[in-house]
Write an enzyme that holds these catalytic residues in place. Sequence first.
Site, mmCIF file in Angstrom:
data_model
loop_
_atom_site.group_PDB
_atom_site.id
_atom_site.type_symbol
_atom_site.label_atom_id
_atom_site.label_comp_id
_atom_site.label_asym_id
_atom_site.label_seq_id
_atom_site.Cartn_x
_atom_site.Cartn_y
_atom_site.Cartn_z
ATOM 1 N N ASP A 29 5.334 -19.366 -1.288
ATOM 2 C CA ASP A 29 4.286 -20.198 -1.869
ATOM 3 C C ASP A 29 3.200 -19.273 -2.424
ATOM 4 O O ASP A 29 2.501 -18.595 -1.651
ATOM 5 C CB ASP A 29 3.718 -21.123 -0.782
ATOM 6 C CG ASP A 29 2.504 -21.911 -1.283
ATOM 7 O OD1 ASP A 29 2.182 -21.821 -2.489
ATOM 8 O OD2 ASP A 29 1.887 -22.606 -0.460
ATOM 9 N N GLU A 81 2.084 9.573 -1.848
ATOM 10 C CA GLU A 81 3.317 9.424 -1.080
ATOM 11 C C GLU A 81 4.488 9.131 -2.012
ATOM 12 O O GLU A 81 5.546 8.724 -1.578
ATOM 13 C CB GLU A 81 3.170 8.369 0.022
ATOM 14 C CG GLU A 81 2.593 7.043 -0.424
ATOM 15 C CD GLU A 81 2.477 6.077 0.757
ATOM 16 O OE1 GLU A 81 1.373 5.979 1.291
ATOM 17 O OE2 GLU A 81 3.472 5.446 1.121
ATOM 18 N N CYS A 113 -1.954 6.628 2.623
ATOM 19 C CA CYS A 113 -2.901 6.266 1.562
ATOM 20 C C CYS A 113 -4.174 7.093 1.548
ATOM 21 O O CYS A 113 -5.088 6.805 0.778
ATOM 22 C CB CYS A 113 -3.261 4.787 1.674
ATOM 23 S SG CYS A 113 -1.849 3.700 1.421
ATOM 24 N N THR A 154 1.665 -6.286 -3.237
ATOM 25 C CA THR A 154 0.483 -5.431 -3.397
ATOM 26 C C THR A 154 0.793 -4.017 -3.891
ATOM 27 O O THR A 154 -0.067 -3.403 -4.523
ATOM 28 C CB THR A 154 -0.276 -5.298 -2.062
ATOM 29 O OG1 THR A 154 0.653 -4.894 -1.043
ATOM 30 C CG2 THR A 154 -0.931 -6.613 -1.674
ATOM 31 N N THR A 204 -0.127 -3.258 11.787
ATOM 32 C CA THR A 204 -0.881 -2.433 10.832
ATOM 33 C C THR A 204 -2.365 -2.804 10.817
ATOM 34 O O THR A 204 -3.166 -2.119 10.190
ATOM 35 C CB THR A 204 -0.339 -2.597 9.388
ATOM 36 O OG1 THR A 204 -0.425 -3.972 9.020
ATOM 37 C CG2 THR A 204 1.105 -2.134 9.268
ATOM 38 N N HIS A 237 -10.731 1.428 2.174
ATOM 39 C CA HIS A 237 -9.338 1.385 1.709
ATOM 40 C C HIS A 237 -8.913 -0.077 1.640
ATOM 41 O O HIS A 237 -9.266 -0.887 2.489
ATOM 42 C CB HIS A 237 -8.425 2.165 2.651
ATOM 43 C CG HIS A 237 -6.974 1.984 2.302
ATOM 44 N ND1 HIS A 237 -6.480 2.310 1.058
ATOM 45 C CD2 HIS A 237 -5.930 1.473 3.003
ATOM 46 C CE1 HIS A 237 -5.192 2.025 1.014
ATOM 47 N NE2 HIS A 237 -4.837 1.509 2.174
ATOM 48 N N LYS A 242 -8.227 -8.709 1.807
ATOM 49 C CA LYS A 242 -8.824 -9.295 3.008
ATOM 50 C C LYS A 242 -9.357 -8.261 4.006
ATOM 51 O O LYS A 242 -10.470 -8.394 4.522
ATOM 52 C CB LYS A 242 -7.768 -10.165 3.700
ATOM 53 C CG LYS A 242 -8.341 -11.362 4.388
ATOM 54 C CD LYS A 242 -7.241 -12.319 4.750
ATOM 55 C CE LYS A 242 -7.831 -13.622 5.252
ATOM 56 N NZ LYS A 242 -6.801 -14.625 5.508
ATOM 57 N N SER A 299 -2.035 5.405 6.807
ATOM 58 C CA SER A 299 -1.223 5.030 7.960
ATOM 59 C C SER A 299 -0.681 6.277 8.625
ATOM 60 O O SER A 299 -0.435 7.284 7.990
ATOM 61 C CB SER A 299 -0.067 4.134 7.514
ATOM 62 O OG SER A 299 -0.564 2.875 7.141
#
Lengths: 348, 132
Positions: A29, A81, A113, A154, A204, A237, A242, A299
């Site tokens: 959705d 990366e 990142c 993303t 994460t 970052h 969100k 990460s």
Amino acid sequence: MDVGIVGYGVYIPRYRIRVEEIAKVWGDDPERIKHGLLVEEKSVPGPDEDTATIAVEAARNAVKRAGINPQEIGAIYVGSESHPYAVKPTATIVAEAIDATPHLTAADYEFACKAGTAGIQTCMGAVEAGMIKYGMAIGADTAQGAPGDPLEYTAAAGGGAFIIGKNGGKTIATIEGTYSYTTDTPDFWRRDMRPYPKHGGRFTGKPAYFKHVLSAAHGLLRELELTPQDFAYAVFHQPNGKFPLQVAEELGFSNEQVMPGLLTPKVGNTYSGSSMIGLAAALDQAKPGDRILVVSYGSGAGSDAFSIVARDAIEAKRDAAKTVAEYINNKAYIDYSTYAKFKRMLVR
Amino acid sequence: MAVPRFWREIPSRYNLIGSRCGNCNKVMFPPRHICPHCRRIGKLEPYKLKPRGKVVSYAITHVAANGFEDQVPYVLAIVELEDGPRLTTQITDCDPAEVKIGDEVEIVFRRMGEEGEDGVLYYGYKGKLVKP
């Protein structure tokens, strides 16, 4: 600390794919994804673009803004990366393409990142120690996300380049301080020879992104005796739209401080480019005296926090190269099948 | 293409290094060893061309050269650089219908090809329309 930013530049590919287009393929959705991740569309590299070409375009823009002779750049570090070669540095390609060779040191960095901000710290150290006059740190990626993985909404492409030097007339912003926070946290990884990363889903979040970003930000504010009210802009970052808003709220920053540097909704997560392009977007708007907080996250896991104050020279140098907004607004939409071809998921 | 041949051409492929004759001031690209106008009295020196120009003519390619199959239809153009020389280059990041003679072009850095799955990657210049 007596170092600052002498020039900066970004590059974002022209192609975009909308969340709706990806959701249609996997039966998701789109409204739920857009609301959940705060992402509308993401940048996609063209078939002739990779991390090296993105890094070169960003680096050329940085040299234009800095107005320096590239032969004076003594170090180039490219964080990514998605380096095009497993062995053969992207940094040498960049150095050659901006005419900085041969009297310099260069290397590629990898820290998920945050490899680009790790490069900024290396340049700060080398400049402060008097080893080099100018150092260039680049964060650039053509981010990988497996087909059907939430990351596919993303994982984007783009990069930012920063030239670091001693404070002086050419400096557009002073770096007041930096603070890092690093632990062994396996929240996201990609094994050798594998095309796509794996991640721990919800893992994460709290023990990874939030713990490291908050700890680095608190550490820096404590060390410099600053509060959120001392900053005009805050850049975190941005793996989605969100997380940075949540972490800002927890630290006591307002949406007004965060939104100018929050690009995920329109560009996606450019991995190593993410916080670098966010900082560039803040510098595109900052007035002399404005203070900017930047906190990257890689990460694995770690965060680098910086406090940066814009200086008078920023006004004159801003228009010497394309701004983040110019790259964001120059776009062409593609459908999922073209995207699959560009990303070499479809091969004839 | 052999790796050493590509490597030798890196200055012109990455940075548009051509030559200029110190005698007649003409700019040439790709670089030459002898000035075709001044012959033995010519004094050629490396010259970095400005990465801007205009489309003089173009063709839309439907039958691709090796390695470009997935980019058809693509535009191959003759671009006259501000410094004078003309070069043949792909116009990237565009719908072929967008390209018109006289369009302003900036020269950008792109991946040109690769030697199979485990060979070297080639980078070089392509044109990109200045208009959005």
